[in-house]
Design a protein around this motif. Structure first.
Motif, PDB file in Angstrom:
ATOM      1  N   ASP A  58      -6.820  -2.239  -3.140  1.00 39.40           N
ATOM      2  CA  ASP A  58      -5.765  -1.722  -2.271  1.00 39.40           C
ATOM      3  C   ASP A  58      -6.020  -2.175  -0.842  1.00 39.40           C
ATOM      4  OD1 ASP A  58      -4.517  -0.430  -4.334  1.00 39.40           O
ATOM      5  OD2 ASP A  58      -5.622   1.436  -4.060  1.00 39.40           O
ATOM      6  N   VAL A  59      -4.995  -2.838  -0.237  1.00 38.58           N
ATOM      7  CA  VAL A  59      -5.090  -3.318   1.135  1.00 38.58           C
ATOM      8  C   VAL A  59      -4.079  -2.550   1.983  1.00 38.58           C
ATOM      9  CG1 VAL A  59      -4.876  -5.321   2.655  1.00 38.58           C
ATOM     10  CG2 VAL A  59      -5.803  -5.597   0.344  1.00 38.58           C
ATOM     11  N   HIS A  60      -4.559  -1.924   3.038  1.00 36.28           N
ATOM     12  CA  HIS A  60      -3.699  -1.139   3.925  1.00 36.28           C
ATOM     13  C   HIS A  60      -3.448  -1.918   5.206  1.00 36.28           C
ATOM     14  CE1 HIS A  60      -4.021   2.584   1.506  1.00 36.28           C
ATOM     15  NE2 HIS A  60      -5.251   2.145   1.244  1.00 36.28           N
ATOM     16  N   LEU A  61      -2.147  -2.064   5.581  1.00 40.01           N
ATOM     17  CA  LEU A  61      -1.752  -2.778   6.793  1.00 40.01           C
ATOM     18  C   LEU A  61      -1.335  -1.760   7.840  1.00 40.01           C
ATOM     19  CD1 LEU A  61       0.392  -5.651   5.184  1.00 40.01           C
ATOM     20  CD2 LEU A  61      -2.044  -5.661   5.782  1.00 40.01           C
ATOM     21  N   TYR A  62      -1.937  -1.833   9.022  1.00 44.03           N
ATOM     22  CA  TYR A  62      -1.632  -0.902  10.103  1.00 44.03           C
ATOM     23  C   TYR A  62      -0.904  -1.655  11.221  1.00 44.03           C
ATOM     24  CZ  TYR A  62      -4.905   2.191   7.757  1.00 44.03           C
ATOM     25  OH  TYR A  62      -5.532   2.977   6.823  1.00 44.03           O
ATOM     26  N   SER A  91       5.507   2.238  10.500  1.00 39.95           N
ATOM     27  CA  SER A  91       4.489   3.058   9.842  1.00 39.95           C
ATOM     28  C   SER A  91       3.556   2.136   9.045  1.00 39.95           C
ATOM     29  CB  SER A  91       5.135   4.066   8.890  1.00 39.95           C
ATOM     30  OG  SER A  91       5.911   3.387   7.920  1.00 39.95           O
ATOM     31  N   SER A  92       2.370   2.649   8.705  1.00 36.07           N
ATOM     32  CA  SER A  92       1.398   1.860   7.946  1.00 36.07           C
ATOM     33  C   SER A  92       1.928   1.595   6.549  1.00 36.07           C
ATOM     34  CB  SER A  92       0.062   2.602   7.847  1.00 36.07           C
ATOM     35  OG  SER A  92       0.246   3.819   7.158  1.00 36.07           O
ATOM     36  N   GLN A  93       1.558   0.452   6.033  1.00 39.22           N
ATOM     37  CA  GLN A  93       1.999   0.051   4.709  1.00 39.22           C
ATOM     38  C   GLN A  93       0.782  -0.197   3.826  1.00 39.22           C
ATOM     39  OE1 GLN A  93       4.499  -3.344   5.038  1.00 39.22           O
ATOM     40  NE2 GLN A  93       5.906  -2.404   6.507  1.00 39.22           N
ATOM     41  N   GLY A  94       0.946   0.119   2.566  1.00 37.56           N
ATOM     42  CA  GLY A  94      -0.134  -0.158   1.600  1.00 37.56           C
ATOM     43  C   GLY A  94       0.301  -1.232   0.616  1.00 37.56           C
ATOM     44  N   VAL A  95      -0.558  -2.174   0.435  1.00 34.34           N
ATOM     45  CA  VAL A  95      -0.277  -3.267  -0.496  1.00 34.34           C
ATOM     46  C   VAL A  95      -1.374  -3.264  -1.534  1.00 34.34           C
ATOM     47  CG1 VAL A  95       0.013  -5.741  -0.771  1.00 34.34           C
ATOM     48  CG2 VAL A  95       0.842  -4.607   1.317  1.00 34.34           C
ATOM     49  N   SER A  96      -0.984  -3.278  -2.794  1.00 36.81           N
ATOM     50  CA  SER A  96      -1.948  -3.311  -3.889  1.00 36.81           C
ATOM     51  C   SER A  96      -1.953  -4.701  -4.480  1.00 36.81           C
ATOM     52  CB  SER A  96      -1.556  -2.294  -4.961  1.00 36.81           C
ATOM     53  OG  SER A  96      -2.451  -2.371  -6.053  1.00 36.81           O
TER      54      SER A  96
END
Length: 280
Positions: free
Chosen positions: A262-266, A274-279
């Motif tokens: 899981d990679v979280h983009l801030y 808002s922050s996004q999460g990319v799996s």
């Protein structure tokens, strides 16, 4: 002419017995050395010592005995052998110092042939080199690697480095790690694995195979499959079981997951996103 004959007679009278004695010592000593060497080799062969060591030990023993016979014969003739022995000792020391590494390999080769940590035809790993033992000589050990290359290593390395002998025992355990998804049924997966293992006639009943949960990984539940088999069947059982497990799991709908992260983009400072999460 008469004076020469008289001198010859005097010489024979004074030294004749010494010459005869020296010749007798030399002839009888050499015969005794050869006889004792033959007995020594027979004793080693009865003790099932490697033929290479038998030949080497016999030759060394015969050489030492003949040298002792020669020194005894010279002593009988009246020669001062103490200086000769000292010279031989000095020469042996000089040769030993110049051939120190070779003598170490020689000693290691003798120890390998005596203690037998591995034998011809066995699959071993020595110092990270995996291969079948093709030849053991007094100086080097030769391994035929799995890709056909020939590895030649000094006996000091073969005897002192870390050694793993894969064929010394008659049986060997196959260790497989099979990952399944967290949403999959663990009991069902273990039952399938148990059945596949038991269906293979090459898998031994004793020790009994084991199916266990090894680890809860980042993206999978890792199951351990540990059947025992004959050493000669190990590789075939490992490959066949791996293929059957994959095919059967696909048929039964059990997932073997890919590694996930899981990679979280801030957002950057001042951004309203808002922050996004990319799996992946």
């Amino acid at each position: 002419m008469e004076s020469i004959l008289e001198q010859a007679k005097l010489w024979l009278a004074h030294y004749g017995m010494q010459v005869v004695g020296a010749i007798a010592i030399l002839v009888l000593g050499i015969l005794a050395a050869k006889t004792f060497t033959k007995i020594f080799r027979k004793v080693l062969r009865r003790a099932k010592i490697d033929e290479t060591l038998v030949s080497f030990g016999g030759n060394m023993l015969q050489f030492v005995l003949i040298m002792l016979v020669v020194i005894a014969a010279l002593s009988r003739l009246g020669f001062q052998t103490s200086s000769l022995i000292a010279m031989m000792g000095a020469a042996a020391l000089a040769v030993g110092l110049s051939l120190q590494s070779n003598l170490s390999n020689l000693a290691a080769g003798v120890l390998i042939l005596i203690f037998r940590p591995f034998r011809l035809g066995e699959m071993v790993e020595i110092g990270g080199v995996l291969g079948k033992v093709e030849e053991i000589t007094i100086m080097v050990t030769k391994l035929r690697m799995v890709d056909g290359k020939l590895a030649i290593m000094p006996n000091t390395k073969a005897f002192s480095d870390k050694l793993i002998n894969f064929t010394a025992a008659k049986t060997r355990r196959v260790d497989l790690v099979i990952g399944i998804g967290y949403d999959d049924d663990i009991k069902k997966a273990k039952e399938i694995l148990q059945r596949l293992v038991e269906e293979d006639p090459r898998v031994l009943k004793d020790p009994a195979p084991s199916i266990i949960v090894l680890n809860l990984g980042d993206s999978s539940v890792d199951l351990g499959v540990r059947p025992w088999t004959k050493n000669t069947d190990w590789w075939a059982v490992k490959c066949d079981l791996t293929e059957k497990i994959k095919i059967t799991f696909d048929e039964q709908g059990i997932n073997i997951p890919y590694p996930q992260r899981d990679v979280h983009l801030y957002p950057a400072a001042g951004s309203s996103d808002s922050s996004q999460g990319v799996s992946e």
